[in-house]
Design an enzyme around this catalytic site. Structure first.
Site, PDB file in Angstrom:
ATOM      1  N   PHE A   1       0.814  -1.220   0.000  1.00  0.00           N
ATOM      2  CA  PHE A   1       0.000   0.000   0.000  1.00  0.00           C
ATOM      3  C   PHE A   1       0.843   1.263   0.000  1.00  0.00           C
ATOM      4  O   PHE A   1       0.380   2.323  -0.400  1.00  0.00           O
ATOM      5  CB  PHE A   1      -0.939   0.009   1.233  1.00  0.00           C
ATOM      6  CG  PHE A   1      -0.266   0.456   2.501  1.00  0.00           C
ATOM      7  CD1 PHE A   1      -0.118   1.817   2.793  1.00  0.00           C
ATOM      8  CD2 PHE A   1       0.243  -0.462   3.412  1.00  0.00           C
ATOM      9  CE1 PHE A   1       0.515   2.229   3.966  1.00  0.00           C
ATOM     10  CE2 PHE A   1       0.884  -0.052   4.574  1.00  0.00           C
ATOM     11  CZ  PHE A   1       1.017   1.302   4.843  1.00  0.00           C
TER      12      PHE A   1
ATOM     13  N   LYS B   1      -1.130  -7.288  -9.133  1.00  0.00           N
ATOM     14  CA  LYS B   1      -2.116  -7.350  -8.039  1.00  0.00           C
ATOM     15  C   LYS B   1      -1.688  -6.264  -7.049  1.00  0.00           C
ATOM     16  O   LYS B   1      -0.826  -6.473  -6.199  1.00  0.00           O
ATOM     17  CB  LYS B   1      -2.083  -8.740  -7.393  1.00  0.00           C
ATOM     18  CG  LYS B   1      -3.390  -9.158  -6.696  1.00  0.00           C
ATOM     19  CD  LYS B   1      -3.885  -8.207  -5.632  1.00  0.00           C
ATOM     20  CE  LYS B   1      -3.139  -8.309  -4.325  1.00  0.00           C
ATOM     21  NZ  LYS B   1      -3.561  -7.270  -3.348  1.00  0.00           N
TER      22      LYS B   1
ATOM     23  N   SER C   1       5.420  -6.879   3.353  1.00  0.00           N
ATOM     24  CA  SER C   1       5.964  -7.164   4.680  1.00  0.00           C
ATOM     25  C   SER C   1       6.722  -8.494   4.686  1.00  0.00           C
ATOM     26  O   SER C   1       6.491  -9.355   3.834  1.00  0.00           O
ATOM     27  CB  SER C   1       4.831  -7.201   5.705  1.00  0.00           C
ATOM     28  OG  SER C   1       3.917  -8.214   5.352  1.00  0.00           O
TER      29      SER C   1
ATOM     30  N   GLU D   1       9.083  -4.024  13.060  1.00  0.00           N
ATOM     31  CA  GLU D   1       8.931  -2.908  12.125  1.00  0.00           C
ATOM     32  C   GLU D   1       7.633  -2.207  12.508  1.00  0.00           C
ATOM     33  O   GLU D   1       6.549  -2.782  12.341  1.00  0.00           O
ATOM     34  CB  GLU D   1       8.841  -3.424  10.685  1.00  0.00           C
ATOM     35  CG  GLU D   1       8.664  -2.290   9.696  1.00  0.00           C
ATOM     36  CD  GLU D   1       8.469  -2.766   8.260  1.00  0.00           C
ATOM     37  OE1 GLU D   1       7.749  -3.746   8.040  1.00  0.00           O
ATOM     38  OE2 GLU D   1       9.035  -2.117   7.353  1.00  0.00           O
TER      39      GLU D   1
ATOM     40  N   GLU E   1      -4.942  -3.668  -1.969  1.00  0.00           N
ATOM     41  CA  GLU E   1      -6.392  -3.416  -1.945  1.00  0.00           C
ATOM     42  C   GLU E   1      -6.729  -2.130  -1.192  1.00  0.00           C
ATOM     43  O   GLU E   1      -7.851  -1.649  -1.242  1.00  0.00           O
ATOM     44  CB  GLU E   1      -7.119  -4.616  -1.335  1.00  0.00           C
ATOM     45  CG  GLU E   1      -6.853  -4.893   0.143  1.00  0.00           C
ATOM     46  CD  GLU E   1      -5.537  -5.662   0.395  1.00  0.00           C
ATOM     47  OE1 GLU E   1      -4.615  -5.616  -0.444  1.00  0.00           O
ATOM     48  OE2 GLU E   1      -5.443  -6.288   1.476  1.00  0.00           O
TER      49      GLU E   1
ATOM     50  N   CYS F   1       9.541   1.718   3.521  1.00  0.00           N
ATOM     51  CA  CYS F   1      10.454   0.624   3.854  1.00  0.00           C
ATOM     52  C   CYS F   1      11.875   1.141   4.024  1.00  0.00           C
ATOM     53  O   CYS F   1      12.729   0.457   4.563  1.00  0.00           O
ATOM     54  CB  CYS F   1      10.435  -0.437   2.772  1.00  0.00           C
ATOM     55  SG  CYS F   1      11.184   0.134   1.271  1.00  0.00           S
TER      56      CYS F   1
HETATM   57  P1  NAD Z   1       1.612  -6.546   3.055  1.00  0.00           P
HETATM   58  O1  NAD Z   1       2.663  -7.586   3.107  1.00  0.00           O
HETATM   59  O2  NAD Z   1       0.520  -6.596   4.056  1.00  0.00           O
HETATM   60  O3  NAD Z   1       0.894  -6.586   1.620  1.00  0.00           O
HETATM   61  C1  NAD Z   1       1.623  -6.586   0.409  1.00  0.00           C
HETATM   62  C2  NAD Z   1       0.789  -7.271  -0.667  1.00  0.00           C
HETATM   63  O4  NAD Z   1       0.545  -8.625  -0.278  1.00  0.00           O
HETATM   64  C3  NAD Z   1      -0.569  -6.638  -0.894  1.00  0.00           C
HETATM   65  O5  NAD Z   1      -0.842  -6.638  -2.272  1.00  0.00           O
HETATM   66  C4  NAD Z   1      -1.520  -7.543  -0.133  1.00  0.00           C
HETATM   67  O6  NAD Z   1      -2.808  -7.597  -0.703  1.00  0.00           O
HETATM   68  C5  NAD Z   1      -0.844  -8.898  -0.235  1.00  0.00           C
HETATM   69  N1  NAD Z   1      -1.106  -9.748   0.933  1.00  0.00           N
HETATM   70  C6  NAD Z   1      -1.341  -9.334   2.208  1.00  0.00           C
HETATM   71  N2  NAD Z   1      -1.523 -10.397   3.010  1.00  0.00           N
HETATM   72  C7  NAD Z   1      -1.402 -11.509   2.235  1.00  0.00           C
HETATM   73  C8  NAD Z   1      -1.478 -12.916   2.495  1.00  0.00           C
HETATM   74  N3  NAD Z   1      -1.725 -13.384   3.727  1.00  0.00           N
HETATM   75  N4  NAD Z   1      -1.280 -13.763   1.466  1.00  0.00           N
HETATM   76  C9  NAD Z   1      -1.034 -13.295   0.230  1.00  0.00           C
HETATM   77  N5  NAD Z   1      -0.961 -11.972  -0.068  1.00  0.00           N
HETATM   78  C10 NAD Z   1      -1.131 -11.089   0.911  1.00  0.00           C
HETATM   79  O7  NAD Z   1       2.356  -5.143   3.084  1.00  0.00           O
HETATM   80  P2  NAD Z   1       1.716  -3.695   3.172  1.00  0.00           P
HETATM   81  O8  NAD Z   1       1.176  -3.490   4.544  1.00  0.00           O
HETATM   82  O9  NAD Z   1       0.831  -3.436   2.008  1.00  0.00           O
HETATM   83  O10 NAD Z   1       3.028  -2.805   2.955  1.00  0.00           O
HETATM   84  C11 NAD Z   1       3.892  -2.448   3.997  1.00  0.00           C
HETATM   85  C12 NAD Z   1       5.067  -3.394   4.085  1.00  0.00           C
HETATM   86  O11 NAD Z   1       5.754  -3.435   2.857  1.00  0.00           O
HETATM   87  C13 NAD Z   1       6.098  -2.966   5.107  1.00  0.00           C
HETATM   88  O12 NAD Z   1       6.543  -4.099   5.796  1.00  0.00           O
HETATM   89  C14 NAD Z   1       7.214  -2.375   4.268  1.00  0.00           C
HETATM   90  O13 NAD Z   1       8.494  -2.396   4.845  1.00  0.00           O
HETATM   91  C15 NAD Z   1       7.154  -3.254   3.080  1.00  0.00           C
HETATM   92  N6  NAD Z   1       7.779  -2.627   1.930  1.00  0.00           N
HETATM   93  C16 NAD Z   1       9.003  -3.094   1.558  1.00  0.00           C
HETATM   94  C17 NAD Z   1       9.651  -2.494   0.503  1.00  0.00           C
HETATM   95  C18 NAD Z   1      10.994  -2.987   0.064  1.00  0.00           C
HETATM   96  O14 NAD Z   1      11.442  -2.557  -0.975  1.00  0.00           O
HETATM   97  N7  NAD Z   1      11.653  -3.854   0.799  1.00  0.00           N
HETATM   98  C19 NAD Z   1       9.056  -1.423  -0.184  1.00  0.00           C
HETATM   99  C20 NAD Z   1       7.806  -0.997   0.217  1.00  0.00           C
HETATM  100  C21 NAD Z   1       7.164  -1.601   1.291  1.00  0.00           C
END
Ligand code: NAD
Length: 500
Positions: free
Chosen positions: A150, A174, A227, A383, A177, A282
C-alpha cells in the site's frame, strides 16, 4: 453512488464478478470513498489467459516498437503526475509533495525501460573454434506477475512492469487493496500510449488472488514487495511451484551517528527520514544509533525539529505529514509508544491520542520519539511502520555496527560522520543491501538496483537496474558453425566436442 475500482484485463475495465469487495478509505477523513473488487480464482485465470495470449505477439515485437510505446507512456505519465499524486493522497494519505516524489521515482524506472535496447544487447564471440561462433542472448519469460504494497501504490508497480514489458513479457499486477486506483490509471495511460491489449493487466484483490498467481502454471515469475511474513510466504509458495521469485520484505533501518558528525545535519536527516510519509516507508529510518557522548545533544536536536512537524490532510499544502493508512494500523503503532516505558525506553515525545481539528475520524497519530530503547523491546525489534523513532545508545563504532548487524532486517542503513575512513569501513562491514553515507534514505537511482539483505529480501535478484533486466529474461547461448563448402567433412566422432 459508491465508486467501484475494478480489474483491467485485456485492455479494458472488467467489472468484478466474485461479489466480494473491500473498502477503500480516505485516511484523512476515515470515510469509505470506494469499494474495490476482489478477484476470484476464475478472474485471475482470465487475466493470466489474456496475458498469455498477448505474449504470443508481444514477445516478437521489435525493440523499436516497445520503446516507442514506453516513450509515449513516459510523456503521459509526466503530463499526469499531479493527477496520479492526488489519487495516491486520497487513498494513501501521504502529503501531495511526497506523492509527487513517488511518481518521479517511478518515472525513473520508465526512463530505464525506454533504453532497454542497450540493456538487452547480446554478446558475440567469433571464431571460438574453427569457423565456430557463440552468441548469448536474453529472452522474455512469458507471463510475469507483480504483487505490491500500500505504501507506494504507483512507484512500486513501476519498479516492475516497465522493465518486464520492455523485455517482452506480459504482466499481471495485483496492487494493494488499500489504495488501488493509481494502478488503474497507470493501465489507462499504458493503453493510451499504444500498449497492445493484454500486455498489462490488473487484478484487484486479496490473498485469494495472490495465492492463485503463486500457483498458476502459466505464470513464470513473481515480483513481490511487502511485509516480511508475506514475502516469506510468497517466496516459499511460488518457488515450490517452480517460479522465479524476488520477494522484498520489511525493514528496520538504522542510522549510525558517530561523535564527529555534523549533529545539525544528522538531526535534520533523522527527522526527515523517520517521519516522512508518517514513517510508512520501507526505507524510513526507524532506529538512530548514537555513538559516544553525543546522545543527549542529538536527541535534543531531533526533538526540537520533530515537534515542529505540521500534521494534517495530505491535500493541504501546509501539511508535512499525513495520517496512517488504517485505524487498525494507527492503533498498532500507538501500542508501541504506550508500552515503551514499561519496556525500558524513555518517552521523549508521545504522539498517541493526536487528532486534527475538523478531521476527527482520520487515522491520526502524532510524532513519537523514544530514547535509550533496549534492543530487547518490541519497539526496537518490530517494524513499527509509523512515525516513531527509536534512539539507541552505544559507546563505540564497533558496538554500533554489531548492533545493526544483529538485526534480522538488512534493507537500508546510513552512517553520519566526517571521517572518510570510518565511512569506508562501514560500507564494507555493514550487513544491508543499501548504504548511505551522510544520506539517510539511500534509495538507489533507477539504473542501479534496489534491494535488501536477510529478512528484507528473499530471492537472488534485487529489483530494477541490471538485476531487473536479468530477472525478467532468461539466457540462451547459441553455438554455430558454418563450414567452408570446400572443407572435407570431419566424419563421425563420438568424443566430447573440443574446441580447436
Ligand atoms: P503486506 O505484506 O501486508 O501486503 C503486500 C501485498 O501482499 C498486498 O498486495 C496484499 O494484498 C498482499 N497480501 C497481504 N496479506 C497476504 C497474504 N496473507 N497472502 C497473500 N498476499 C497477501 O504489506 P503492506 O502493509 O501493504 O506494505 C507495507 C510493508 O511493505 C512494510 O513491511 C514495508 O516495509 C514493506 N515494503 C518493503 C519495501 C521494500 O522494498 N523492501 C518497499 C515498500 C514496502
Amino acid at each position: 453512488m459508491t465508486k467501484i475500482v475494478n480489474h483491467w484485463i485485456g485492455g479494458k475495465t472488467v467489472e468484478g464478478a466474485s461479489g466480494t469487495y473491500g473498502p477503500v478509505t480516505d485516511p484523512a477523513t476515515g470515510e469509505v470513498t470506494a469499494k474495490v473488487a476482489f478477484a476470484s480464482v476464475e478472474e485471475v485465470d482470465a487475466a493470466v489467459a489474456a496475458a498469455k495470449d498477448a505474449f504470443a505477439t508481444w514477445r516478437h515485437s521489435s525493440l523499436a516498437q516497445r520503446t516507442s510505446i514506453l516513450f509515449k507512456f513516459r510523456a503521459l505519465l509526466d503530463a499526469h503526475r499531479d493527477e496520479i499524486a492526488r489519487l495516491i493522497t486520497a487513498e494513501h494519505g501521504k502529503v501531495h509533495s511526497d506523492a509527487l516524489g513517488e511518481v518521479a521515482r517511478g518515472l525513473e524506472i520508465v526512463d530505464l525501460a525506454c533504453g532497454i535496447n542497450v540493456q538487452l544487447k547480446g554478446e558475440l564471440s567469433t571464431q571460438v573454434a574453427t569457423r565456430v561462433d557463440v552468441a548469448a542472448i536474453r529472452q522474455p519469460l512469458g507471463v510475469v506477475a507483480g504483487i505490491t504494497p500500500f505504501n507506494f501504490p504507483a512507484m512500486v508497480p513501476m519498479w516492475m512492469f516497465p522493465i518486464a514489458i520492455a523485455c517482452g513479457n506480459t504482466f499481471v499486477l495485483k496492487p494493494s487493496e488499500k489504495d488501488p486506483s493509481a494502478s488503474i490509471r497507470l493501465a489507462e495511460l499504458l493503453a493510451e500510449a499504444g500498449l497492445p491489449d493484454g500486455v498489462f493487466n490488473v487484478v484487484q484483490g486479496d490473498k485469494v488472488a495472490v495465492d492463485r498467481l503463486l500457483e498458476h502454471p502459466d505464470v513464470q515469475a513473481i515480483s513481490f514487495v511487502g511485509s516480511t511474513p508475506i514475502a516469506r510466504h510468497i517466496h516459499a509458495t511460488a518457488s515450490a511451484h517452480g517460479k522465479r521469485v524476488q520477494a522484498l520484505g520489511g525493514a528496520k533501518n538504522h542510522m549510525l551517528v558517530l561523535p564527529d558528525a555534523d549533529l545539525d545535519a544528522a538531526a535534520d536527516a533523522a527527522v526527515s527520514a523517520a517521519y516522512g510519509s508518517a514513517g510508512e516507508r520501507c526505507m524510513a529510518i526507524s532506529a538512530v544509533v548514537a555513538v559516544g557522548s553525543i546522545g543527549d545533544e542529538l536527541v535534543e536536536k531531533i526533538r526540537e525539529r520533530a515537534e515542529k512537524i505540521k500534521i494534517g490532510p495530505g491535500d493541504d499544502p501546509a501539511s508535512e505529514m499525513g495520517p496512517l493508512i488504517t485505524k487498525e494500523h494507527r492503533d498498532r503503532v500507538a501500542s508501541y509508544v504506550t508500552n515503551a516505558a514499561s519496556e525500558g525506553a524513555e518517552v521523549v515525545l508521545d504522539g498517541t491520542g493526536y487528532t486534527v481539528e475538523g478531521y476527527e475520524n482520520g487515522h491520526w497519530i502524532g510524532i513519537s520519539l523514544l530514547d535509550k530503547v533496549p534492543t530487547t523491546s518490541k519497539a526496537y525489534q518490530d517494524e513499527i511502520f509509523g512515525p516513531v523513532l527509536c534512539v539507541l545508545r552505544v559507546d563505540t563504532y564497533e558496538e554500533g555496527v554489531a548492533l545493526i548487524n544483529a538485526s534480522p532486517f538488512g534493507n537500508g542503513t546510513a552512517i553520519f560522520t566526517r571521517d572518510g575512513g570510518a565511512a569506508r569501513r562501514f560500507q564494507l562491514e555493514v550487513e544491508a543491501g543499501m548504504v548511505g553515507v551522510n544520506v539517510p534514505i539511500p534509495v538507489p537511482v533507477g539504473y542501479h538496483s534496489f534491494g535488501g539483505w536477510k529478512d528484507s529480501l528473499f530471492g537472488d535478484h534485487h529489483i530494477y537496474g541490471n538485476d531487473g533486466t536479468h530477472f525478467y529474461t532468461r539466457g540462451k547461448v547459441i553455438t554455430s558453425r558454418w563450414p567452408d563448402p570446400s572443407e572435407t567433412p570431419a566424419g563421425v566422432d563420438l568424443g566430447f566436442p573440443r574446441n580447436h
